[in-house]
Design an enzyme around this catalytic site. Sequence first.
Site, PDB file in Angstrom:
ATOM      1  N   HIS A 125     -10.628  -0.059  -1.511  1.00  0.00           N
ATOM      2  CA  HIS A 125     -10.673  -1.370  -2.154  1.00  0.00           C
ATOM      3  C   HIS A 125     -10.422  -2.504  -1.155  1.00  0.00           C
ATOM      4  CE1 HIS A 125      -6.411  -0.412  -2.229  1.00  0.00           C
ATOM      5  NE2 HIS A 125      -6.128  -1.661  -2.521  1.00  0.00           N
TER       6      HIS A 125
ATOM      7  N   ASP B 130      -4.822  -6.560  -7.310  1.00  0.00           N
ATOM      8  CA  ASP B 130      -4.962  -7.520  -6.207  1.00  0.00           C
ATOM      9  C   ASP B 130      -5.704  -8.761  -6.697  1.00  0.00           C
ATOM     10  OD1 ASP B 130      -3.738  -5.689  -4.490  1.00  0.00           O
ATOM     11  OD2 ASP B 130      -5.644  -4.882  -3.779  1.00  0.00           O
TER      12      ASP B 130
ATOM     13  N   ARG C 158      -7.404 -13.896   1.446  1.00  0.00           N
ATOM     14  CA  ARG C 158      -8.198 -15.124   1.550  1.00  0.00           C
ATOM     15  C   ARG C 158      -7.693 -16.183   0.574  1.00  0.00           C
ATOM     16  NH1 ARG C 158     -12.660 -17.070  -1.031  1.00  0.00           N
ATOM     17  NH2 ARG C 158     -13.885 -18.538   0.165  1.00  0.00           N
TER      18      ARG C 158
ATOM     19  N   ASP D  22     -11.128  -6.139  -2.002  1.00  0.00           N
ATOM     20  CA  ASP D  22     -10.125  -6.766  -2.870  1.00  0.00           C
ATOM     21  C   ASP D  22      -8.943  -7.269  -2.049  1.00  0.00           C
ATOM     22  OD1 ASP D  22     -11.705  -6.040  -5.016  1.00  0.00           O
ATOM     23  OD2 ASP D  22     -10.541  -4.253  -5.479  1.00  0.00           O
TER      24      ASP D  22
ATOM     25  N   ASP E  82      -1.231  -1.534   4.996  1.00  0.00           N
ATOM     26  CA  ASP E  82      -1.281  -0.516   6.041  1.00  0.00           C
ATOM     27  C   ASP E  82      -2.516  -0.722   6.904  1.00  0.00           C
ATOM     28  OD1 ASP E  82      -1.247   1.709   7.633  1.00  0.00           O
ATOM     29  OD2 ASP E  82      -0.987   3.136   6.001  1.00  0.00           O
TER      30      ASP E  82
ATOM     31  N   GLY F 117      -3.396  -2.088  -7.535  1.00  0.00           N
ATOM     32  CA  GLY F 117      -4.329  -2.815  -6.670  1.00  0.00           C
ATOM     33  C   GLY F 117      -5.788  -2.409  -6.842  1.00  0.00           C
TER      34      GLY F 117
ATOM     35  N   HIS G  58       0.843  -1.187   0.000  1.00  0.00           N
ATOM     36  CA  HIS G  58       0.000   0.000   0.000  1.00  0.00           C
ATOM     37  C   HIS G  58       0.885   1.246   0.000  1.00  0.00           C
ATOM     38  CE1 HIS G  58      -3.563  -2.409   1.756  1.00  0.00           C
ATOM     39  NE2 HIS G  58      -3.566  -2.407   0.450  1.00  0.00           N
TER      40      HIS G  58
END
Length: 162
Positions: A91, A64, A100, A94, A84, A59, A12
């Site tokens: 987002h 992402d 996950r 995402d 962060d 991203g 990030h």
Amino acid sequence: MEHDKKIALVAHDNKKRDLVEWARYNRDLLAHHKVYATGTTGEILEGELGFEITKLQSGPLGGDQQIGAKIVDGAIDFLIFFWDPLEPLPHDPDVKALLRMAVVWNIPIACNRASADFMISSPLMDGEYDRLVPNYGGYRTRKIVRGKGVGQGAGGSAEGGT
């Protein structure tokens, strides 16, 4: 996993400097692996490290999700994602989906410099590794019960019906 790993580097905005410093310090270790990165992070890393980085979208523009899809396809062996925790992200879904996928497909994840240091310096980095890939056959073939009310709105249709 083969000897040369496929590594995704993501950061990030407020963590890009940390990731670049980490990558610069570990440049020689990273150089013999295939490195992927999202948008701006990839541009910065390629300039700083002096070797080719496979750059995906930024991203928030789908990068992402691109990395998540590569994880599912077995094209990414592990993820270094300096995110962060103090910054709200538009987002965020995402980001959660990417993390996950890394957990679902059992790939190593480093979310800060300390965990990235442990991961990159592991003896497992220098050889092949037989990663346990979960078998989701049972999940894919489970019986799906379709009944009244499942996926239907108040009016009885899937559209929320009138």
